[in-house]
Write an enzyme that holds these catalytic residues in place. Structure first.
Site, short mmCIF file in Angstrom:
data_model
loop_
_atom_site.label_atom_id
_atom_site.label_comp_id
_atom_site.label_asym_id
_atom_site.label_seq_id
_atom_site.Cartn_x
_atom_site.Cartn_y
_atom_site.Cartn_z
N SER A 6 0.48 -1.03 0.05
CA SER A 6 0.08 0.15 0.18
C SER A 6 1.10 1.28 0.06
O SER A 6 2.29 1.11 0.67
CB SER A 6 -0.85 0.04 0.75
OG SER A 6 -0.11 0.35 2.51
N LYS A 7 0.54 2.44 0.16
CA LYS A 7 0.88 3.47 -0.37
C LYS A 7 1.86 4.02 0.68
O LYS A 7 2.62 4.27 0.69
CB LYS A 7 -0.37 4.99 -0.34
CG LYS A 7 -1.11 4.89 -1.38
CD LYS A 7 -1.00 6.26 -1.25
CE LYS A 7 -1.50 6.73 -3.07
NZ LYS A 7 -3.08 7.76 -2.76
#
Ligand code: GLU
Length: 492
Positions: free
Chosen positions: A262-263
Site C-alpha cells: 500500500s501507499k
C-alpha cells in the site's frame, strides 16, 4: 438472446482485464493486467479491456483514462475494449445494464434467483441482531402471485442468488488448486441492486461468459468468492472458465515484517513511479517477476515480447510476492544505462528543472550522468555541483587512500595545476589529462593523489560522476580556474 461463439471450442485463449475506475493504477492492478495479457498473448489469444463501473459511488472522474493510458504506455494493447470496440461490446458495464437485468430475470425463471423486497430498515435491523451479518432469506420463498403483484405495484426490489443450502461447491484454480466451500456458508447475495445496476458478483460472470473469456485472471482476493460465481455458471448451464488467481503483493515494513502493498510502502501507482523517473519497461519487467518465475531462462531481463514468449501459467507461484523498491531501483538503473544516449537525453529532459549556465557543456554532463543514476529524478540533484559549487570544508582534501595527510599536498598540486591548465588552448579531457599527469612525477606523488586534489577543488564533493578532468571539461576553463583559486584560498 444472443449466445456466444464458443472460443474455447476453437482453442482460443481469451483473457480480460476488468478494473473498476476508482482511482489511480495501483501496481498490483498493473501486474494483473500484465499477467492477463501475457497468458493470452503467449497463445496468440485475445485480450479484452472491460471497465467495471457499476459501483456508482466509488467512481473517480478520469480513472478510466488513467487505465487506458497506462495500458497504452506499457504496451499492453487490448484487442477489444471501450475505445477500440469489438464484437462483444459495449465494454463499459454501465452501458450494459439491460443485459444484466435480462439475465437476472432468466435466473429467476430458472429458480436460481429471486426477487427480494425487504426494506433497508428491515435489513439494518437484521444486521444488528445477527453479528455475522447476512440475509435471513425472508423473500426466498414468496408465492409467485405475491411477487408479481408487488412488481406490478412498482415496489422497489433487488434480485438475489438462491444458494444451495447443502453440499459443497468446488472449482480448480490453475495456481491455487482445488478450492471448496460449504454451501451452508454461502449467502443469498444480491445480483441486481435496487438502482437497477448489477453487483460485481453478477455482472462480471455474465460479461465473462458473453465476451467468451476462457481464463479469468485476477487477484487472489477473489479466490474464496469464486464458488459463488461458478454456481452462477452452473445455474445458467454455461461452461465454467479456467481460473487463474494471482498471489498477493506485499510490501516490506520498516520492522522487517510484510503487509499488503500500500501507499505507506512508497509510490505504488504506476503514474507516481513514472513521475519519479522509473521507465515503464523497467516497471513491467520487474512486476512480471512478482509472482512468476521463468522456466527456461536464467536471465531476469525481459522485454514485453520476450515475456510473451516465456510466460506460462505453471510459472506462477501461489506464495505472496514482496515488492522490493531497492530491486526495482536497480532494474531501473540497468534499463537507463542501456538506453542509447539520444533516447536518454530525450527522456531526461522533462526531469531537468535546473537552469544550465552557458559554461556547462550539457551534453558532456549528461554523458557522465547517464550511467550513474538509477532513476531520472536523481538528475537535478546529481548535476547541481556542475552548476554551482557546493560549500565544503578543507578537510575534504585529506584522504588516507591517496596518502594526503596535510594541506601541503593539495596546495602544491593546485598551484602547479593552475600553471599547467591556464595556457591550454583546448580544454578537453585528453588534453587536461596529458597536462596534469606530469604533476605526479614532479611532486613525487601518485597520479591518483593529484587527481583527487583537483577533483575536490573543482567539485567540492567526495564522490562525483566522472573524474577531475572530465568535470573540468564539462564546466569549462574559466570556471575550473575560478574553483581552483577558491580552493587555494580555502587552503591558505
Ligand atoms: N473490477 C474488479 C476489480 O477491479 C475485477 C475483478 C476481476 O477481475 O474479476 O477488482
Amino acid at each position: 438472446m444472443k449466445e456466444i461463439f464458443n472460443r474455447k471450442a476453437f482453442n482460443m485463449i481469451v483473457t480480460r482485464f476488468a478494473p473498476s475506475p476508482t482511482g489511480y493504477m495501483h501496481i498490483g492492478n498493473l501486474r494483473t493486467a500484465l499477467y492477463s495479457y501475457l497468458i493470452s498473448k503467449h497463445e496468440d489469444g485475445k485480450f479484452i479491456l472491460r471497465i467495471e463501473d457499476t459501483d456508482r459511488e466509488r467512481l473517480v472522474e478520469g480513472a478510466t483514462d488513467v487505465i487506458k493510458s497506462t495500458l497504452r504506455t506499457t504496451g499492453l494493447d487490448y484487442d477489444e475494449g471501450p475505445d477500440v470496440g469489438g464484437e462483444h461490446g459495449p465494454y463499459v458495464q454501465s452501458e450494459r445494464k439491460e443485459i444484466y437485468m435480462e439475465y437476472a430475470k432468466r435466473l429467476v425463471d430458472m429458480g436460481a434467483a429471486y426477487y427480494c423486497f425487504c426494506s433497508k430498515e428491515r435489513l439494518e435491523a437484521l444486521h444488528e441482531e445477527d453479528a455475522v451479518g447476512g440475509y435471513d432469506r425472508h423473500c426466498r420463498n414468496l408465492p409467485k402471485e405475491e411477487v408479481e403483484a408487488r412488481l406490478r405495484a412498482g415496489e422497489p426490489f433487488v434480485i438475489r442468488q438462491k444458494m444451495p443450502t447443502e453440499g459443497t461447491t468446488s472449482y480448480t484454480d490453475m495456481v491455487f488448486g482445488e478450492i471448496s466451500m460449504n454451501n451452508s456458508e454461502l449467502q443469498d447475495q444480491i445480483l441486481m441492486k435496487a438502482d437497477g445496476y448489477p453487483t460485481y458478483n453478477f455482472c462480471h460472470v455474465v460479461d465473462d461468459y458473453l465476451m467468451g473469456v476462457t481464463h479469468v485472471v485476477r487477484g487472489s482476493e477473489y479466490l474464496t468468492s469464486t464458488p459463488k460465481y461458478v454456481l452462477l455458471y452452473d445455474a445458467f448451464g454455461w461452461e465454467r472458465p479456467s481460473y487463474v488467481h494471482l498471489p498477493l503483493l506485499m510490501g516490506k515494513n520498516e520492522d522487517g515484517s510484510v503487509s499488503k502493498l500500500s501507499k505507506r510502502h512508497g509510490a505504488v501507482s504506476f503514474a507516481d513511479l513514472v513521475a519519479d523517473g522509473y521507465l515503464p519497461e523497467a516497471i513491467i519487467n520487474y512486476i512480471a517477476l512478482l509472482g512468476w518465475c521463468p522456466k527456461e531462462s536464467e536471465s531476469e531481463f525481459f522485454t514485453l515480447d520476450e515475456l510473451r514468449r516465456a510466460f506460462t501459467i505453471d510459472g506462477v507461484s501461489k506464495s505472496p510476492a514482496v515488492f522490493d523498491f531497492e530491486k526495482l531501483l536497480w532494474f531501473n538503473g540497468e534499463y537507463i544505462h542501456k538506453l542509447d544516449f539520444d533516447s536518454f537525453t530525450e527522456l531526461a529532459a522533462p526531469f531537468i528543472k535546473s537552469d544550465i549556465p552557458a559554461n556547462v557543456d550539457r551534453e558532456k554532463m549528461l554523458r557522465l550522468l547517464h550511467t550513474r543514476i538509477s532513476k531520472l529524478s536523481e538528475l537535478d540533484d546529481r548535476m547541481s555541483f556542475f552548476i554551482t559549487q557546493p560549500a565544503y570544508e578543507r578537510e575534504l582534501f585529506l584522504n588516507k587512500k591517496n596518502k594526503i595527510a596535510d594541506f601541503d599536498i593539495p596546495r602544491a598540486v593546485l598551484t602547479e595545476a593552475l600553471g599547467l591548465i591556464t595556457p591550454l588552448t583546448s580544454f578537453d579531457n585528453d588534453s587536461l589529462f596529458d597536462a596534469l599527469s606530469s604533476l605526479a612525477e614532479k611532486l613525487g606523488i601518485k597520479t591518483g593523489a593529484v587527481m583527487w586534489c583537483i577533483r575536490i577543488a573543482v567539485s567540492g564533493l567526495a564522490a562525483t560522476p566522472g573524474g577531475a578532468t572530465e568535470i573540468m571539461e564539462v564546466i569549462g576553463k574559466d570556471e575550473s580556474i575560478k574553483r581552483i583559486n577558491s580552493a587555494l584560498s580555502l587552503l591558505q
